[in-house]
Design a protein around this motif. Structure first.
Motif, mmCIF file in Angstrom:
data_model
loop_
_atom_site.group_PDB
_atom_site.id
_atom_site.type_symbol
_atom_site.label_atom_id
_atom_site.label_comp_id
_atom_site.label_asym_id
_atom_site.label_seq_id
_atom_site.Cartn_x
_atom_site.Cartn_y
_atom_site.Cartn_z
ATOM 1 N N GLN A 5 11.587 -0.972 -17.450
ATOM 2 C CA GLN A 5 10.980 0.211 -16.897
ATOM 3 C C GLN A 5 10.670 0.107 -15.421
ATOM 4 O O GLN A 5 10.223 -0.931 -15.119
ATOM 5 C CB GLN A 5 9.787 0.660 -17.664
ATOM 6 N N GLN A 6 10.840 1.174 -14.824
ATOM 7 C CA GLN A 6 10.512 1.003 -13.099
ATOM 8 C C GLN A 6 9.323 1.840 -13.081
ATOM 9 O O GLN A 6 9.005 2.956 -13.325
ATOM 10 C CB GLN A 6 11.723 1.736 -12.550
ATOM 11 N N PHE A 7 8.358 1.234 -12.469
ATOM 12 C CA PHE A 7 6.953 1.740 -12.013
ATOM 13 C C PHE A 7 7.138 2.199 -10.410
ATOM 14 O O PHE A 7 8.114 1.593 -9.837
ATOM 15 C CB PHE A 7 5.851 0.725 -12.123
ATOM 16 N N ILE A 8 6.039 3.007 -10.180
ATOM 17 C CA ILE A 8 6.224 3.564 -8.941
ATOM 18 C C ILE A 8 5.031 2.759 -8.025
ATOM 19 O O ILE A 8 3.714 2.634 -8.652
ATOM 20 C CB ILE A 8 5.666 5.207 -9.059
ATOM 21 N N SER A 9 5.441 2.433 -6.741
ATOM 22 C CA SER A 9 4.311 1.800 -6.012
ATOM 23 C C SER A 9 3.556 2.848 -5.173
ATOM 24 O O SER A 9 4.052 4.134 -5.122
ATOM 25 C CB SER A 9 5.244 1.043 -4.940
ATOM 26 N N LEU A 14 2.968 8.091 -2.210
ATOM 27 C CA LEU A 14 2.927 8.788 -1.240
ATOM 28 C C LEU A 14 4.080 9.780 -0.608
ATOM 29 O O LEU A 14 4.021 10.860 -0.496
ATOM 30 C CB LEU A 14 2.285 8.056 0.092
ATOM 31 N N GLU A 15 5.188 9.274 -0.874
ATOM 32 C CA GLU A 15 6.707 9.753 -0.427
ATOM 33 C C GLU A 15 6.708 10.858 -1.717
ATOM 34 O O GLU A 15 7.250 12.173 -1.250
ATOM 35 C CB GLU A 15 7.629 8.806 -0.548
ATOM 36 N N LEU A 16 6.421 10.675 -2.934
ATOM 37 C CA LEU A 16 6.720 11.743 -3.853
ATOM 38 C C LEU A 16 5.554 13.030 -3.773
ATOM 39 O O LEU A 16 6.245 14.008 -3.872
ATOM 40 C CB LEU A 16 6.562 11.107 -5.278
ATOM 41 N N LEU A 27 -1.614 15.098 -8.703
ATOM 42 C CA LEU A 27 -1.249 14.011 -9.301
ATOM 43 C C LEU A 27 -1.896 12.621 -9.195
ATOM 44 O O LEU A 27 -2.567 12.816 -7.922
ATOM 45 C CB LEU A 27 0.406 13.818 -8.705
ATOM 46 N N GLU A 28 -2.105 11.679 -10.032
ATOM 47 C CA GLU A 28 -2.509 10.396 -9.554
ATOM 48 C C GLU A 28 -1.317 9.549 -10.248
ATOM 49 O O GLU A 28 -0.599 9.726 -10.768
ATOM 50 C CB GLU A 28 -3.980 10.313 -10.296
ATOM 51 N N LEU A 29 -1.552 8.154 -9.574
ATOM 52 C CA LEU A 29 -0.899 7.111 -9.935
ATOM 53 C C LEU A 29 -1.741 6.171 -10.688
ATOM 54 O O LEU A 29 -2.673 5.525 -10.335
ATOM 55 C CB LEU A 29 -0.153 6.324 -8.601
ATOM 56 N N VAL A 30 -1.211 6.073 -12.232
ATOM 57 C CA VAL A 30 -2.191 5.449 -13.016
ATOM 58 C C VAL A 30 -1.156 3.917 -13.451
ATOM 59 O O VAL A 30 -0.295 4.336 -14.263
ATOM 60 C CB VAL A 30 -3.016 6.035 -14.112
ATOM 61 N N GLU A 31 -1.492 2.845 -12.836
ATOM 62 C CA GLU A 31 -0.860 1.666 -13.436
ATOM 63 C C GLU A 31 0.473 1.870 -13.226
ATOM 64 O O GLU A 31 1.501 1.523 -14.233
ATOM 65 C CB GLU A 31 -1.306 1.018 -14.731
ATOM 66 N N GLY A 32 1.170 2.422 -12.100
ATOM 67 C CA GLY A 32 2.499 2.579 -11.906
ATOM 68 C C GLY A 32 3.219 3.845 -12.484
ATOM 69 O O GLY A 32 4.364 4.162 -12.253
#
Length: 189
Positions: A5-9, A14-16, A27-32
């Motif tokens: 699985q690919q996680f988001i850094s 920030l780009e997305l 949106l939030e980023l939670v553990e990728g």
């Protein structure tokens, strides 16, 4: 063969969020992983503004640091496995002792000194617990969970939690020394 699985850094996140298809989403980023948050309601906005205004005026008067609103991003964890966590906060206070420099278009790379979340009925208790744990693990010293529905505030520190009711006084403690507000004054009549 297993697919990894690919996680988001945090950088990719920030780009997305700058892309048009994400502009109207919270949106939030939670553990990728991307997590969509509910859109704030009217009571959420009113309560957030009432409390943020009081905190910001106090902080400005005493030159304690900076106050943010509107889900400003805080990088709470950078994982070597790419499972970064970037959380938005309704209100946050960061002490000037952290020497952040002038505001720019990046996220905070730390936990704030004070984090305030105004809780909506759509928020799940488990998700709130995870967010509070992540904040405390990132060095946040004081978390206020504001519940407009029952007009209470849960004060959370590394030492535990305490629920305050309308006639109780919410204090900034050693994070915002001298700041006090009656809990009932946070909510509209």
């Amino acid at each position: 063969m297993a697919i990894q699985q690919q996680f988001i850094s945090a950088e990719r996140f920030l780009e997305l969020v700058e892309q048009p298809e994400y502009q109207d989403r919270v949106l939030e980023l939670v553990e990728g992983e991307l997590v969509e948050m509910p859109k704030p309601t009217r009571i959420h906005g009113v309560v957030t503004m009432r409390l943020a205004n009081r905190i910001a005026n106090f902080v400005d008067t005493h030159d304690f640091g900076e106050v943010t609103v509107g889900d400003s991003g805080f990088v709470l964890e950078r994982s070597r496995y790419g499972r970064d966590t970037v959380r938005g906060l309704d209100i946050a206070f960061v002490s000037k002792s952290k020497d952040l420099g002038p505001p720019d278009f990046s996220w905070y790379e730390l936990g704030p000194d004070l984090a305030v979340e105004v809780i909506s009925p759509s928020n799940k208790a488990g998700d709130i617990h995870i967010k509070v744990t992540q904040l405390l693990d990132a060095g946040t010293r004081l978390v206020w969970l504001v519940y407009p529905e029952n007009r209470t505030v849960v004060v959370q520190t590394a030492d535990g939690a305490k629920t305050l009711r309308e006639d109780d006084t919410l204090s900034g403690g050693d994070v915002l020394p001298g700041f006090e507000i009656r809990v009932g004054d946070i909510f509209p009549s």
